[in-house]
Scaffold this motif. Structure first.
Motif, PDB file in Angstrom:
ATOM      1  N   PHE A  79       0.806  -1.201   0.000  1.00 32.61           N
ATOM      2  CA  PHE A  79       0.000   0.000   0.000  1.00 32.61           C
ATOM      3  C   PHE A  79       0.846   1.259   0.000  1.00 32.61           C
ATOM      4  O   PHE A  79       1.688   1.425   0.842  1.00 32.61           O
ATOM      5  N   ALA A 218      -6.121  -1.998   9.524  1.00 31.61           N
ATOM      6  CA  ALA A 218      -4.734  -1.668   9.895  1.00 31.61           C
ATOM      7  C   ALA A 218      -4.570  -0.168  10.087  1.00 31.61           C
ATOM      8  O   ALA A 218      -3.732   0.279  10.866  1.00 31.61           O
ATOM      9  N   ALA A 219      -5.389   0.625   9.372  1.00 33.31           N
ATOM     10  CA  ALA A 219      -5.186   2.075   9.367  1.00 33.31           C
ATOM     11  C   ALA A 219      -5.945   2.794  10.477  1.00 33.31           C
ATOM     12  O   ALA A 219      -5.561   3.878  10.894  1.00 33.31           O
ATOM     13  N   THR A 222      -5.065   2.081  14.981  1.00 29.83           N
ATOM     14  CA  THR A 222      -3.659   2.371  15.237  1.00 29.83           C
ATOM     15  C   THR A 222      -3.450   3.892  15.232  1.00 29.83           C
ATOM     16  O   THR A 222      -2.993   4.464  16.218  1.00 29.83           O
ATOM     17  N   LEU A 287       1.441  -0.948  19.659  1.00 29.64           N
ATOM     18  CA  LEU A 287       1.501  -2.362  19.249  1.00 29.64           C
ATOM     19  C   LEU A 287       2.744  -2.951  19.879  1.00 29.64           C
ATOM     20  O   LEU A 287       3.813  -2.939  19.292  1.00 29.64           O
ATOM     21  N   LEU A 290       3.840  -8.463  18.102  1.00 29.62           N
ATOM     22  CA  LEU A 290       3.287  -8.828  16.796  1.00 29.62           C
ATOM     23  C   LEU A 290       3.092 -10.345  16.739  1.00 29.62           C
ATOM     24  O   LEU A 290       3.807 -11.074  17.421  1.00 29.62           O
ATOM     25  N   ARG A 292       3.028 -13.979  14.610  1.00 27.78           N
ATOM     26  CA  ARG A 292       3.372 -14.778  13.441  1.00 27.78           C
ATOM     27  C   ARG A 292       2.848 -16.191  13.715  1.00 27.78           C
ATOM     28  O   ARG A 292       2.415 -16.488  14.816  1.00 27.78           O
ATOM     29  N   PRO A 320       7.982   0.927  15.945  1.00 29.53           N
ATOM     30  CA  PRO A 320       6.529   1.157  15.991  1.00 29.53           C
ATOM     31  C   PRO A 320       5.803   0.659  14.754  1.00 29.53           C
ATOM     32  O   PRO A 320       4.610   0.385  14.807  1.00 29.53           O
ATOM     33  N   PHE A 321       6.521   0.547  13.631  1.00 28.36           N
ATOM     34  CA  PHE A 321       5.857   0.104  12.407  1.00 28.36           C
ATOM     35  C   PHE A 321       6.322  -1.296  11.996  1.00 28.36           C
ATOM     36  O   PHE A 321       6.224  -1.687  10.839  1.00 28.36           O
ATOM     37  N   GLY A 322       6.829  -2.065  12.955  1.00 25.40           N
ATOM     38  CA  GLY A 322       7.247  -3.428  12.671  1.00 25.40           C
ATOM     39  C   GLY A 322       8.583  -3.462  11.961  1.00 25.40           C
ATOM     40  O   GLY A 322       9.308  -2.458  11.903  1.00 25.40           O
ATOM     41  N   HIS A 326       6.857  -7.600   6.277  1.00 27.27           N
ATOM     42  CA  HIS A 326       5.481  -7.198   6.574  1.00 27.27           C
ATOM     43  C   HIS A 326       5.397  -5.936   7.411  1.00 27.27           C
ATOM     44  O   HIS A 326       4.373  -5.691   8.057  1.00 27.27           O
ATOM     45  N   CYS A 328       4.958  -1.961   8.270  1.00 31.66           N
ATOM     46  CA  CYS A 328       3.762  -1.183   7.905  1.00 31.66           C
ATOM     47  C   CYS A 328       3.924  -0.379   6.599  1.00 31.66           C
ATOM     48  O   CYS A 328       4.749   0.520   6.520  1.00 31.66           O
ATOM     49  N   PRO A 329       3.103  -0.667   5.590  1.00 25.70           N
ATOM     50  CA  PRO A 329       3.171   0.123   4.365  1.00 25.70           C
ATOM     51  C   PRO A 329       2.430   1.453   4.503  1.00 25.70           C
ATOM     52  O   PRO A 329       2.502   2.290   3.614  1.00 25.70           O
ATOM     53  N   GLY A 330       1.713   1.643   5.618  1.00 28.66           N
ATOM     54  CA  GLY A 330       0.931   2.875   5.783  1.00 28.66           C
ATOM     55  C   GLY A 330       1.623   3.908   6.648  1.00 28.66           C
ATOM     56  O   GLY A 330       1.042   4.925   7.001  1.00 28.66           O
ATOM     57  N   LEU A 333       1.697   7.543   5.349  1.00 31.10           N
ATOM     58  CA  LEU A 333       0.355   8.112   5.383  1.00 31.10           C
ATOM     59  C   LEU A 333      -0.024   8.465   6.820  1.00 31.10           C
ATOM     60  O   LEU A 333      -0.544   9.555   7.094  1.00 31.10           O
ATOM     61  N   MET A 338      -1.042  12.686  10.893  1.00 28.96           N
ATOM     62  CA  MET A 338      -0.817  13.281  12.209  1.00 28.96           C
ATOM     63  C   MET A 338      -0.285  14.702  12.077  1.00 28.96           C
ATOM     64  O   MET A 338      -0.707  15.611  12.784  1.00 28.96           O
TER      65      MET A 338
HETATM   66  C1  HEM Z   1       0.351   5.217  13.697  1.00 28.99           C
HETATM   67  C2  HEM Z   1      -0.305   4.384  12.951  1.00 28.99           C
HETATM   68  C3  HEM Z   1       0.166   2.996  12.586  1.00 28.99           C
HETATM   69  C4  HEM Z   1       0.948   2.121  13.287  1.00 28.99           C
HETATM   70  C5  HEM Z   1       1.564   2.321  14.655  1.00 28.99           C
HETATM   71  C6  HEM Z   1       1.080   0.930  12.469  1.00 28.99           C
HETATM   72  C7  HEM Z   1       1.833  -0.174  12.821  1.00 28.99           C
HETATM   73  C8  HEM Z   1       1.955  -1.305  12.048  1.00 28.99           C
HETATM   74  C9  HEM Z   1       2.781  -2.448  12.364  1.00 28.99           C
HETATM   75  C10 HEM Z   1       3.634  -2.596  13.618  1.00 28.99           C
HETATM   76  C11 HEM Z   1       2.651  -3.348  11.362  1.00 28.99           C
HETATM   77  C12 HEM Z   1       3.372  -4.691  11.236  1.00 28.99           C
HETATM   78  C13 HEM Z   1       2.503  -5.831  11.657  1.00 28.99           C
HETATM   79  C14 HEM Z   1       3.236  -7.146  11.612  1.00 28.99           C
HETATM   80  O1  HEM Z   1       4.437  -7.218  11.311  1.00 28.99           O
HETATM   81  O2  HEM Z   1       2.591  -8.148  11.950  1.00 28.99           O
HETATM   82  C15 HEM Z   1       1.718  -2.806  10.411  1.00 28.99           C
HETATM   83  C16 HEM Z   1       1.293  -3.446   9.267  1.00 28.99           C
HETATM   84  C17 HEM Z   1       0.404  -2.913   8.375  1.00 28.99           C
HETATM   85  N1  HEM Z   1      -0.074  -1.630   8.351  1.00 28.99           N
HETATM   86 FE1  HEM Z   1       0.256  -0.226   9.749  1.00 28.99          FE
HETATM   87  N2  HEM Z   1       0.378   1.103  11.311  1.00 28.99           N
HETATM   88  C18 HEM Z   1      -0.197   2.355  11.328  1.00 28.99           C
HETATM   89  C19 HEM Z   1      -0.968   2.933  10.355  1.00 28.99           C
HETATM   90  C20 HEM Z   1      -1.302   2.332   9.157  1.00 28.99           C
HETATM   91  C21 HEM Z   1      -2.047   2.972   8.096  1.00 28.99           C
HETATM   92  C22 HEM Z   1      -2.537   4.419   8.109  1.00 28.99           C
HETATM   93  C23 HEM Z   1      -2.215   2.027   7.119  1.00 28.99           C
HETATM   94  C24 HEM Z   1      -2.900   2.110   5.787  1.00 28.99           C
HETATM   95  C25 HEM Z   1      -3.517   3.125   5.316  1.00 28.99           C
HETATM   96  C26 HEM Z   1      -1.577   0.813   7.572  1.00 28.99           C
HETATM   97  C27 HEM Z   1      -1.550  -0.363   6.845  1.00 28.99           C
HETATM   98  C28 HEM Z   1      -0.891  -1.495   7.252  1.00 28.99           C
HETATM   99  C29 HEM Z   1      -0.955  -2.756   6.531  1.00 28.99           C
HETATM  100  C30 HEM Z   1      -1.757  -3.039   5.256  1.00 28.99           C
HETATM  101  C31 HEM Z   1      -0.154  -3.647   7.221  1.00 28.99           C
HETATM  102  C32 HEM Z   1       0.114  -5.120   6.873  1.00 28.99           C
HETATM  103  C33 HEM Z   1       1.409  -5.221   6.077  1.00 28.99           C
HETATM  104  C34 HEM Z   1       1.806  -6.638   5.746  1.00 28.99           C
HETATM  105  O3  HEM Z   1       1.409  -7.576   6.449  1.00 28.99           O
HETATM  106  O4  HEM Z   1       2.541  -6.804   4.762  1.00 28.99           O
HETATM  107  N3  HEM Z   1      -1.019   1.037   8.805  1.00 28.99           N
HETATM  108  N4  HEM Z   1       1.329  -1.540  10.839  1.00 28.99           N
END
Ligand code: HEM
Length: 388
Positions: A79, A218-219, A222, A287, A290, A292, A320-322, A326, A328-330, A333, A338
């Motif tokens: 994404f 996911a969006a 969080t 978070l 995570l 698996r 914070p975004f992993g 996998h 976070c692609p978001g 955004l 923010m």
């Molecule tokens: C502050 C806000 C956010 C935080 C802290 C966050 C955090 C994370 C983390 C830690 C993961 C990894 C999960 C894993 O490894 O199991 C993740 C995955 C993901 N996030 Fe975010 N996220 C945020 C916002 C968003 C937004 C805004 C979007 C989309 C518009 C988004 C879309 C996704 C998706 C699609 C994945 C799955 C990726 C995959 O499995 O390949 N996230 N996020």
């Protein structure tokens, strides 16, 4: 393993996960096991082992969630987003206007509205009919109530209700997909991107629907949880709020002179605000672990992780975004979302937290107690003449 089936689910989901992991780390070591939401689960509380699972040996584990969530969300989406800055700004300005007549807001509630709207335009584009989106909202909320519950398919359980809502949501999405395919206009947002894929990369309607639901989930919570903490931390640290105000005021003045809405470049020129957001992501740690699932029997440091078991790694570091394939692609955004909110909020409002309580609730993400009720004062009239 704790109680049969239920294991340590209640302890994990009703207290600070850091406390949960730390206590058990002292008792059992850096790897231990339990049942979580009905699944046997290896619990990991160590950076090196978390890295093995998420990065170096990630092929031995597949991404997963507990069963209930997995039945409803299948996030496979890759994404990316650009060019949404004006759309996000419009949503912020509408949100702030809606606060004008209320001298009190529930921050978490309002941030959820905001992140939901942004998620909606991200996945469907700006032109989507309002009633289509409104129809999805109710179903989405039903799913939200059941997706972190025990996967008990019995009448009246949150899981059963959520599964029903998920089926309806899926049907609605498929109708939207078919409509766009029929009229030959793919439309905007992630959905438009999926529909426009070439023959070779084509996704089936059900893959597209799964991705859309996955991304919304996911969006949404969080970003809303982090934003709620952001407002709390800014309120609790007036010197930081002052520094952020000065930075944002400069951008506001420049916009007034050049008569323009906020731009992507503006969001890249907010180093202080960006650092406050980074620190919020660290301190709020929404978070803290995570999931698996082992795709074969895996042995690490003498511990066997049986095939099919969930693995809950807590990295014990800033991530914070992993990490890994996998991650976070978001994230970009979310950061832009923010930054734009802080820009307009600090330009137009001052806020006070109501009550002295510094407690935390787990929903299941950690959020300030009662969703952080705030008292607001508008200090400047709305100035959106240049947005959009
Ligand atoms: C502050 C806000 C956010 C935080 C802290 C966050 C955090 C994370 C983390 C830690 C993961 C990894 C999960 C894993 O490894 O199991 C993740 C995955 C993901 N996030 Fe975010 N996220 C945020 C916002 C968003 C937004 C805004 C979007 C989309 C518009 C988004 C879309 C996704 C998706 C699609 C994945 C799955 C990726 C995959 O499995 O390949 N996230 N996020």
């Amino acid at each position: 393993m704790g109680w049969p089936y239920v294991g340590k689910t209640l302890s994990l989901y009703t207290q600070n996960p850091n406390t949960f992991f730390s206590k058990r780390q002292i008792r059992y070591g850096k790897i231990f096991k339990s049942h979580i939401l009905g699944c046997p689960c290896v619990m990991i509380s160590n950076l090196e082992i978390a890295k093995i699972i998420l990065v170096t040996q990630s092929h031995l584990f597949k991404p997963t969630y507990p069963i209930s969530k997995e039945m409803m969300i299948r996030p496979q989406a890759v994404f990316f987003h650009q060019g949404m800055v004006h759309n996000i700004e419009d949503i912020v300005l509408d949100l702030l206007t809606s606060w004008e007549d209320s001298n009190m807001i529930n921050t978490l509630h309002e941030m959820k509205k905001y992140s939901y709207e942004v998620a909606m335009i991200s996945v469907f584009g700006k032109e989507t009919e309002v009633n289509e989106i409104e129809g999805l909202k109710h179903l989405y909320h039903c799913i939200e109530k059941g997706y972190n519950s025990m996967p008990l398919n019995l009448p009246g359980t949150p899981f059963k209700k959520a599964m029903k809502a998920w089926k309806l949501l899926n049907e609605r999405l498929r109708k939207m997909i078919q409509k766009r395919r029929e009229i030959g206009e793919y439309g905007g947002g992630l959905l438009g991107v999926f529909l426009g894929l070439t023959e070779k990369d084509l996704l089936s309607d059900s893959q597209i629907a799964d991705n859309i639901v996955g991304v919304i989930f996911a969006a949404h919570d969080t970003t809303a949880s982090v934003l709620t903490w952001l407002l709390k931390y800014l309120h609790d640290h007036p010197h930081l709020l002052d520094a952020v105000k000065i930075e944002q005021e400069e951008i506001r003045c420049e916009r007034l002179v050049t008569k323009r809405g906020i731009t992507w470049d503006d969001t890249r020129s907010m180093p202080v605000t960006a650092r406050v957001i980074q620190e919020t992501l660290r301190a709020a740690s929404i978070l803290s672990f995570l999931f698996r699932e082992a795709v074969e029997d895996v042995e690490i440091e003498g511990y066997l992780m049986p095939c099919g078991w969930k693995v809950a790694p807590r990295a014990n570091t800033y991530m914070p975004f992993g990490n890994g394939a996998h991650s976070c692609p978001g994230r970009e955004l979310a950061k832009v979302e923010m930054l734009i909110l802080v820009h307009h909020l600090t330009a137009s409002f001052r806020w006070e937290v109501i009550g002295e309580d510094n407690g935390i609730e787990y929903v299941p993400f950690p959020v300030p107690k009662q969703g952080l009720p705030l008292k607001l004062h508008r200090i400047r009239a709305k100035y959106n003449a240049f947005s959009g």
